[in-house]
Design a protein around this motif. Sequence first.
Motif, PDB file in Angstrom:
ATOM      1  N   HIS A 228       0.821  -1.214   0.000  1.00 25.03           N
ATOM      2  CA  HIS A 228       0.000   0.000   0.000  1.00 25.03           C
ATOM      3  C   HIS A 228       0.853   1.261   0.000  1.00 25.03           C
ATOM      4  O   HIS A 228       0.330   2.358   0.192  1.00 25.03           O
ATOM      5  N   LYS A 229       2.147   1.099  -0.283  1.00 24.70           N
ATOM      6  CA  LYS A 229       3.038   2.248  -0.182  1.00 24.70           C
ATOM      7  C   LYS A 229       3.441   2.817  -1.534  1.00 24.70           C
ATOM      8  O   LYS A 229       3.365   4.023  -1.749  1.00 24.70           O
ATOM      9  N   PHE A 230       3.865   1.957  -2.453  1.00 21.89           N
ATOM     10  CA  PHE A 230       4.411   2.442  -3.713  1.00 21.89           C
ATOM     11  C   PHE A 230       3.508   2.032  -4.877  1.00 21.89           C
ATOM     12  O   PHE A 230       2.938   0.935  -4.882  1.00 21.89           O
ATOM     13  N   SER A 231       3.393   2.920  -5.857  1.00 26.68           N
ATOM     14  CA  SER A 231       2.698   2.600  -7.101  1.00 26.68           C
ATOM     15  C   SER A 231       3.359   3.354  -8.244  1.00 26.68           C
ATOM     16  O   SER A 231       3.783   4.504  -8.094  1.00 26.68           O
ATOM     17  N   LEU A 232       3.451   2.696  -9.377  1.00 20.87           N
ATOM     18  CA  LEU A 232       4.008   3.283 -10.596  1.00 20.87           C
ATOM     19  C   LEU A 232       3.023   3.016 -11.721  1.00 20.87           C
ATOM     20  O   LEU A 232       2.676   1.856 -11.988  1.00 20.87           O
ATOM     21  N   ARG A 233       2.592   4.097 -12.377  1.00 16.18           N
ATOM     22  CA  ARG A 233       1.608   3.963 -13.449  1.00 16.18           C
ATOM     23  C   ARG A 233       2.102   4.672 -14.698  1.00 16.18           C
ATOM     24  O   ARG A 233       2.558   5.817 -14.629  1.00 16.18           O
ATOM     25  N   ALA A 234       2.032   3.987 -15.831  1.00 17.59           N
ATOM     26  CA  ALA A 234       2.429   4.553 -17.120  1.00 17.59           C
ATOM     27  C   ALA A 234       1.286   4.364 -18.103  1.00 17.59           C
ATOM     28  O   ALA A 234       0.698   3.277 -18.187  1.00 17.59           O
TER      29      ALA A 234
END
Length: 605
Positions: free
Chosen positions: A529-535
């Motif tokens: 629930h800490k990191f997210s990367l969206r492209a």
Amino acid sequence: MKRLLLLMLAPTACLAQEVHSVTSQDYLKLIRSDSSRSRLLASDTAYNLQYSKLRTSNNYPGPVRTVVVKSQDLSLTPLVQKLLVFSGNFSTTVEVKQVNQTPALQNEYSQGRSLNGQATWQGPETREVFSFGPLMSELEYDGAGYAYDRNGRLVPAANGNGKKAVKYKNDIFRTGLSTAQFLSVQGRYLVARKQLLAATLRVGRRGESHFMRGNKSRANSLMASVERSFKQHTATASFNQFEEHYTAGNGIGFLSRLYQNALLTPVSFDNSQGSRIGSLQRSYGAFSDNPLFLLEKGSPIMKSNRSAGLQFERKNGQLQYKVSQSLEISRENSGEGYEAGAAFFPSGIAMIRNLRQRSHLTKAKLQYKPQLNISNLHTTISASYIGSWDQSLILYAPGNDYQYKRSSHQLGLSYSTRLERRNFDAGLNLDNNTYSSSTSSVRDLFIPGISGFVMLNTPGPLSIKLSGSAIALNSEPALGNSFRGASLLQYTTADAFEYFPRIEASSVDNLMPIRHRDHAAAIELRYGHKFSLRAEVFSRSISGDVMPVLEGGELLLKNLADHSNTGQEIQLSFLSLKSKLSNAHSLSFFSYRSKVTAAAPGYDG
């Protein structure tokens, strides 16, 4: 009847043997009293142990309010809780606004130009439009009486009175201030913990002194709604009202004119020393305006909007549906113009413009959720209809009247399914719409759309989601939009200050629909629930876009151009959650490119 009562009381009788307080002689004497009615309230502990599981004749499964025993007859009264709840809140906000960036302007040279090869100051009475005069640092005032400056005329420093020339600031902006108050009140009526009736009332007021000097606005709003719940249905009625007043609008380019003249005023002229000389305007030139002079009359605008709606909905069960009707009435009254003495309008000019718009909208949606023998598979089939009937009337005084009408119909079918597993989640949506309109020359029966996603959850905290979509839709210019600003195209650059719009689009009929096609694909990585990367990459194309053109003194709407917009976005997010402190951060990169891909023959210029 007696046997039935004995059967009903048999479990209770067994339990009663374990509760000594109930089987006491005092209790038995009480219930055997002749001709008297004895009631045991639901708050009695002994009663709760014995009778809370009994059912009344109507099979009421909840708690019992009273037990009545008379002549060996037993009657139960259900405990039905009725609750009326009120709540509300009041909020007030204060907002300060300032202009961020403005164009850099020269502040070194005075009004004037070169005469006989030498930079010379030329005052407002000369009608000079340029600021090619001498350096302000080389000028002083002569101290003589001068209508355009209380300090006197500007002369070379050697001939002045020792008071150096002042660089005046003619900024039209100021610090803006906005205040708003909102009051909301809600009421709910519940029976047996089920909400049967709910009502909401919201009122608001806003006042603002805009950052452009002399421009103020105020607005009032009202919203009321009532919701009635039945066994499986909900009916909602709503009403909204909004009214807004501006001391100055930009329908004729009024605010743009203020800003432009403030920018062009030389630093050797001070607009704030007065807007008039006698009955004439005091400005730095005959073909220029003092913004403070224009603000004396202003260009007031009033806008109002009222709408009412009724909705009937079923939210539960395999078959769900929603039907709604709404009516919206909008008005806009403006008294635009310039006072006598304004640049390019020495006799003044005035115009009253009234807009009346009515819109009736009908929406219906039917949704079916079949029961499948596949675990964790959810499927929904839906059909929808949207119908609108719009009318717009624009009245000019003096001038022309314009009337537009449109009725449109849109039908839609969609199918969506979703499969949820422990480490796998996927969804697919398919839909198709049809569109027809009284102002469109064609009917589109096939406007498809598809979207979906796949999510993989690894044994660890990492999850991956892939998604994509290809969506099509049609649109038309809204009847309430005004294209009168396009009449500026009939002026040359030299005559642009004579701009004063009096014409609207002559018709909105016989146009092709504007076709939109959107494509997008994205990948998203999450770590706990800490990191997210969206492209994401996207491509949006519009064909047959409607543009206004001036032909034969008329403002016409035509399908003139195709254009596209492609781009990408990358976003990295971090969320920290602790017992007493949480914070979120994101870093994003976004880029896009817009391009005109085609133009109608003869309009590629």
